[in-house]
Design a protein around this motif. Structure first.
Motif, PDB file in Angstrom:
ATOM      1  N   GLY A   1       2.035   2.074  -3.368  1.00  0.00           N
ATOM      2  CA  GLY A   1       1.249   2.679  -4.609  1.00  0.00           C
ATOM      3  C   GLY A   1       0.402   1.459  -4.912  1.00  0.00           C
TER       4      GLY A   1
ATOM      5  N   LEU B   1      -8.299   5.378   7.445  1.00  0.00           N
ATOM      6  CA  LEU B   1      -7.189   6.134   6.821  1.00  0.00           C
ATOM      7  C   LEU B   1      -6.425   5.375   5.808  1.00  0.00           C
ATOM      8  CD1 LEU B   1      -5.543   7.427  10.169  1.00  0.00           C
ATOM      9  CD2 LEU B   1      -6.581   8.768   8.400  1.00  0.00           C
ATOM     10  N   ILE B   2      -6.248   4.157   5.902  1.00  0.00           N
ATOM     11  CA  ILE B   2      -5.939   3.133   4.930  1.00  0.00           C
ATOM     12  C   ILE B   2      -6.570   3.041   3.734  1.00  0.00           C
ATOM     13  CG2 ILE B   2      -5.033   0.985   4.150  1.00  0.00           C
ATOM     14  CD1 ILE B   2      -4.486   0.372   7.239  1.00  0.00           C
ATOM     15  N   TYR B   3      -8.029   3.033   3.971  1.00  0.00           N
ATOM     16  CA  TYR B   3      -9.008   2.930   2.761  1.00  0.00           C
ATOM     17  C   TYR B   3      -8.682   4.467   2.081  1.00  0.00           C
ATOM     18  CZ  TYR B   3     -11.595  -1.379   3.589  1.00  0.00           C
ATOM     19  OH  TYR B   3     -11.981  -2.502   3.839  1.00  0.00           O
ATOM     20  N   LYS B   4      -8.626   5.463   2.609  1.00  0.00           N
ATOM     21  CA  LYS B   4      -8.232   6.864   2.259  1.00  0.00           C
ATOM     22  C   LYS B   4      -7.114   6.797   1.310  1.00  0.00           C
ATOM     23  CE  LYS B   4     -10.181   9.950   5.478  1.00  0.00           C
ATOM     24  NZ  LYS B   4     -10.300  11.149   6.512  1.00  0.00           N
ATOM     25  N   ARG B   5      -5.940   5.985   1.776  1.00  0.00           N
ATOM     26  CA  ARG B   5      -4.881   5.928   1.119  1.00  0.00           C
ATOM     27  C   ARG B   5      -4.912   5.404  -0.364  1.00  0.00           C
ATOM     28  NH1 ARG B   5      -0.468   6.936  -1.583  1.00  0.00           N
ATOM     29  NH2 ARG B   5       1.340   5.558  -1.611  1.00  0.00           N
TER      30      ARG B   5
ATOM     31  N   CYS C   1      -3.531  -1.855   0.045  1.00  0.00           N
ATOM     32  CA  CYS C   1      -4.310  -0.995   1.024  1.00  0.00           C
ATOM     33  C   CYS C   1      -5.729  -1.732   1.286  1.00  0.00           C
ATOM     34  CB  CYS C   1      -4.552   0.320   0.175  1.00  0.00           C
ATOM     35  SG  CYS C   1      -3.396   1.324  -0.420  1.00  0.00           S
TER      36      CYS C   1
ATOM     37  N   CYS D   1       0.828  -1.096  -0.135  1.00  0.00           N
ATOM     38  CA  CYS D   1      -0.010   0.072   0.067  1.00  0.00           C
ATOM     39  C   CYS D   1       0.924   1.271  -0.050  1.00  0.00           C
ATOM     40  CB  CYS D   1      -1.002  -0.026   1.285  1.00  0.00           C
ATOM     41  SG  CYS D   1      -1.971   1.393   1.422  1.00  0.00           S
ATOM     42  N   ASN D   2       1.832   1.527   0.826  1.00  0.00           N
ATOM     43  CA  ASN D   2       2.929   2.492   1.037  1.00  0.00           C
ATOM     44  C   ASN D   2       3.611   2.739  -0.431  1.00  0.00           C
ATOM     45  OD1 ASN D   2       1.965   3.204   3.674  1.00  0.00           O
ATOM     46  ND2 ASN D   2       3.544   1.722   4.523  1.00  0.00           N
TER      47      ASN D   2
ATOM     48  N   HIS E   1     -12.226   2.122  -2.905  1.00  0.00           N
ATOM     49  CA  HIS E   1     -11.994   2.629  -1.793  1.00  0.00           C
ATOM     50  C   HIS E   1     -12.398   3.966  -1.320  1.00  0.00           C
ATOM     51  CE1 HIS E   1      -7.889  -0.042  -1.598  1.00  0.00           C
ATOM     52  NE2 HIS E   1      -9.177  -0.581  -1.737  1.00  0.00           N
TER      53      HIS E   1
ATOM     54  N   GLU F   1      -6.730   7.494  -2.808  1.00  0.00           N
ATOM     55  CA  GLU F   1      -5.692   8.675  -3.292  1.00  0.00           C
ATOM     56  C   GLU F   1      -4.791   7.932  -4.263  1.00  0.00           C
ATOM     57  OE1 GLU F   1      -3.307   9.702   0.252  1.00  0.00           O
ATOM     58  OE2 GLU F   1      -5.064  10.992   0.926  1.00  0.00           O
ATOM     59  N   ILE F   2      -4.690   6.665  -4.204  1.00  0.00           N
ATOM     60  CA  ILE F   2      -4.075   5.964  -5.371  1.00  0.00           C
ATOM     61  C   ILE F   2      -4.981   5.987  -6.638  1.00  0.00           C
ATOM     62  CG2 ILE F   2      -3.056   3.747  -5.825  1.00  0.00           C
ATOM     63  CD1 ILE F   2      -2.072   3.431  -2.954  1.00  0.00           C
TER      64      ILE F   2
END
Length: 167
Positions: free
Chosen positions: A111, A138-142, A116, A108-109, A151, A145-146
């Motif tokens: 990309g 927060l992880i779903y938000k990431r 995620c 996830c980190n 998500h 964003e990807i």
């Protein structure tokens, strides 16, 4: 219990389709290990595919896991998802959802939205530690964003329902 998605062990099937089927002899394995160690991502994927398709000795299984995790640590996020799925499934090794969450998080980190998604599901379900819906959001938000639309929908639903965030 509100769970938009149930954890489904489809990642192994996805990876088999993605990386094709191979059958490796001893010399090919040796060459693949060397190439993987030298940063050849395709060779690392072939090692992973061989891991999934064949029964291996304990020594061979340990060797395969070593090379896959090295590839992940060398910033190959696809290998992080691969090894996370292996730890989550627990087919040839002892099932370890905590390590799966760790490797999904690394992906996830780097990309990979699928990393995620699975990390968020594990955190949301309380795998490895107490359930943490705020962290899952927060992880779903990431993932959103990807660029993972599903998500974004999950995050929107959480805001709409006031689940771990202010309504």
């Amino acid at each position: 219990v509100d769970r938009g998605y149930e954890m489904k062990p489809i990642i192994i099937t996805f990876l088999l389709v993605l990386f094709g089927s191979l059958s490796l002899n001893a010399q090919e394995k040796s060459d693949l290990y060397t190439a993987c160690e030298n940063g050849d991502k395709e060779c690392c994927r072939k090692i992973g595919n061989d891991f999934l398709q064949k029964d291996s000795s304990i020594d061979e299984t340990i060797k395969q896991l070593f090379y896959l995790s090295n590839a992940c640590e060398k910033d190959d996020p696809e290998m992080c998802v691969y090894i996370a799925a292996i730890y989550y499934q627990g087919e040839k090794i002892r099932r370890n959802p905590e390590l799966a969450a760790y490797y999904y998080g690394k992906a996830c980190n780097q990309g990979i939205a699928g990393g995620c998604h699975y990390q968020a599901e594990l955190v949301d379900a309380g795998i490895g530690e107490e359930r943490d819906r705020e962290l899952a959001t927060l992880i779903y938000k990431r993932g959103c964003e990807i660029g993972e639309d599903s998500h974004c929908k999950i995050v929107g639903s959480r805001y709409e329902q006031g689940l771990s965030v202010k309504k």
